[in-house]
Design a protein around this motif. Structure first.
Motif, PDB file in Angstrom:
ATOM      1  N   ARG A  14       2.683  -2.688 -12.985  1.00 52.50           N
ATOM      2  CA  ARG A  14       2.199  -1.495 -13.129  1.00 52.50           C
ATOM      3  C   ARG A  14       1.163  -1.020 -12.187  1.00 52.50           C
ATOM      4  NH1 ARG A  14       3.827   1.460 -17.346  1.00 52.50           N
ATOM      5  NH2 ARG A  14       4.105  -0.477 -18.763  1.00 52.50           N
ATOM      6  N   ARG A  15       1.260   0.217 -11.646  1.00 48.86           N
ATOM      7  CA  ARG A  15      -0.107   0.860 -10.922  1.00 48.86           C
ATOM      8  C   ARG A  15      -0.788   1.258 -11.984  1.00 48.86           C
ATOM      9  NH1 ARG A  15      -0.480   5.982  -6.883  1.00 48.86           N
ATOM     10  NH2 ARG A  15      -2.875   6.283  -7.438  1.00 48.86           N
ATOM     11  N   GLY A  24      -3.304  -4.329  -5.957  1.00 50.48           N
ATOM     12  CA  GLY A  24      -3.937  -3.483  -6.995  1.00 50.48           C
ATOM     13  C   GLY A  24      -2.861  -3.326  -8.429  1.00 50.48           C
ATOM     14  N   PHE A  25      -1.926  -4.081  -8.482  1.00 46.60           N
ATOM     15  CA  PHE A  25      -1.003  -3.876  -9.449  1.00 46.60           C
ATOM     16  C   PHE A  25      -1.457  -4.883 -10.752  1.00 46.60           C
ATOM     17  CE2 PHE A  25       1.676  -2.205  -5.859  1.00 46.60           C
ATOM     18  CZ  PHE A  25       2.476  -1.211  -6.666  1.00 46.60           C
ATOM     19  N   ASP A  37       0.837  -1.241  -0.098  1.00 46.44           N
ATOM     20  CA  ASP A  37       0.079   0.026   0.190  1.00 46.44           C
ATOM     21  C   ASP A  37       0.751   1.339   0.191  1.00 46.44           C
ATOM     22  OD1 ASP A  37      -2.463  -1.334  -0.035  1.00 46.44           O
ATOM     23  OD2 ASP A  37      -2.840  -1.284   2.222  1.00 46.44           O
ATOM     24  N   PRO A  87       0.239   7.128 -11.166  1.00 48.03           N
ATOM     25  CA  PRO A  87      -0.728   6.311 -11.909  1.00 48.03           C
ATOM     26  C   PRO A  87       0.132   5.932 -13.162  1.00 48.03           C
ATOM     27  CG  PRO A  87      -2.089   8.039 -11.066  1.00 48.03           C
ATOM     28  CD  PRO A  87      -0.444   8.281 -10.802  1.00 48.03           C
ATOM     29  N   PHE A  92       2.438   1.530  -3.625  1.00 52.01           N
ATOM     30  CA  PHE A  92       1.286   1.689  -4.538  1.00 52.01           C
ATOM     31  C   PHE A  92       1.288   3.429  -4.485  1.00 52.01           C
ATOM     32  CE2 PHE A  92      -2.838   2.218  -6.310  1.00 52.01           C
ATOM     33  CZ  PHE A  92      -2.943   1.276  -7.246  1.00 52.01           C
ATOM     34  N   LEU A 144       3.926   5.565  -5.917  1.00 53.11           N
ATOM     35  CA  LEU A 144       3.930   5.692  -7.431  1.00 53.11           C
ATOM     36  C   LEU A 144       2.980   6.469  -8.062  1.00 53.11           C
ATOM     37  CD1 LEU A 144       4.362   1.710  -8.232  1.00 53.11           C
ATOM     38  CD2 LEU A 144       5.958   3.546  -9.091  1.00 53.11           C
ATOM     39  N   THR A 175      -6.975   5.054 -11.486  1.00 48.22           N
ATOM     40  CA  THR A 175      -7.362   4.372 -10.178  1.00 48.22           C
ATOM     41  C   THR A 175      -8.558   3.462 -10.292  1.00 48.22           C
ATOM     42  OG1 THR A 175      -6.360   6.206  -8.949  1.00 48.22           O
ATOM     43  CG2 THR A 175      -8.031   4.909  -7.592  1.00 48.22           C
TER      44      THR A 175
END
Length: 302
Positions: A295-296, A216-217, A150, A158, A153, A156, A300
């Motif tokens: 990759r993020r 979430g990556f 977290d 977007p 994330f 980084l 979102t």
């Protein structure tokens, strides 16, 4: 990249430096030497990893965060790969950051490197909008990898990339009969270390893919590679010193975990005599390295 080696479980990064209870008796600059030698020995592999990151980055890397930067092997390799980038070098060891800063100055790179003393498992103060986070042999040291994800994330931008480089433990250096009266010596030391690491660094050797996905990556690249250097591949002279330093740390780590005869045999590999790893013509360096590039999402929640 901390290209970090705790009791010999391998390099590149350094998040609380591989300085666990069992190996704190060894000089800290030994660890820096191990990290630097590892980067030297496996320079071709590291260059290929950095090129793959560049390929996936599509040219958009200006701000790099090196998590567990250690002596700076990852920092300086990435600065070569991305000549317009700057690096925020994060480590929980002030000694390591001081060495990295000195090296940056000596290479006229001080203006491109910002050291940050922090525990990346908890926070990255003042770090945001990174194009790339490089975590080499550092994530397995974290107490709560999910919480650390977290933090990463959020650091980084977007569309930014996270590259996780890991290893499965200490390299192997010797044939089965390296010490004829104690065959299998290195394997027994590895077994003892595996048990120790299961207690102290339980995330060593983990599959980071599910952890990255849960955070979430989007995973864009995975690779597992067995690396081997030996006499047939023009083993550099520095490999002997690398093996000596790693095995010396292992010697300290397994004291009390293997029998006295194995400790004595291990000593013969470090005592400057005929069996010393610095003098052997049968030395190899074998290690498994793993890589995930994720990759993020650019938007979102996408």
């Amino acid at each position: 990249m901390t290209h970090h080696v705790s009791a010999g479980h391998g390099p590149h990064g350094h998040q609380d430096s591989h300085a666990h209870a069992h190996d704190t008796e060894q000089p800290r600059d030994d660890l820096a030497q191990i990290l630097d030698l590892d980067a030297e020995l496996f320079a071709a592999y590291l260059d290929s990893v950095h090129r793959k990151i560049a390929e996936l980055s599509e040219g958009g890397v200006r701000h790099i965060v090196d998590l567990g930067a250690g002596s700076g092997t990852g920092t300086f390799g990435l600065l070569r790969q991305f000549p317009d980038a700057r690096v925020t070098a994060v480590d929980s060891s002030a000694d390591m950051l001081e060495q990295l800063t000195r090296t940056a100055a000596a290479r006229n790179l001080a203006a491109r490197v910002r050291p940050v003393l922090a525990d990346a498992g908890e926070s990255l103060p003042g770090v945001s909008d990174a194009d790339l986070v490089w975590a080499s042999a550092s994530l397995h040291h974290l107490d709560d990898p999910a919480a650390a994800m977290d933090v990463i994330f959020a650091a980084l931008r977007p569309g930014g990339l996270l590259a996780v480089a890991e290893l499965d433990g200490q390299p192997y250096f010797l044939p089965e009969d390296a010490v004829p009266d104690r065959p299998g010596l290195e394997a027994r030391c590895r077994t003892a270390l595996t048990a120790l690491h299961a207690e102290q660094v339980p995330h060593l050797g983990s599959d980071w893919g599910p952890v990255l996905a849960a955070a979430g990556f989007g995973i864009e690249y995975e690779q597992t590679e067995q690396l081997r250097l030996d006499a047939d591949s023009a083993l550099p002279e520095s490999a002997g010193q690398y093996a000596y330093l790693v095995l010396r740390r292992i010697r300290g780590a397994v004291d009390g975990l293997v029998d006295a005869a194995d400790l004595a045999a291990l000593d013969t590999l470090l005592d400057g005599g005929a069996r010393d790893v610095r003098h052997r013509d049968d030395l190899v360096v074998r290690t498994k390295r793993q890589l995930w590039i994720a990759r993020r999402p650019a938007v979102t929640g996408s």
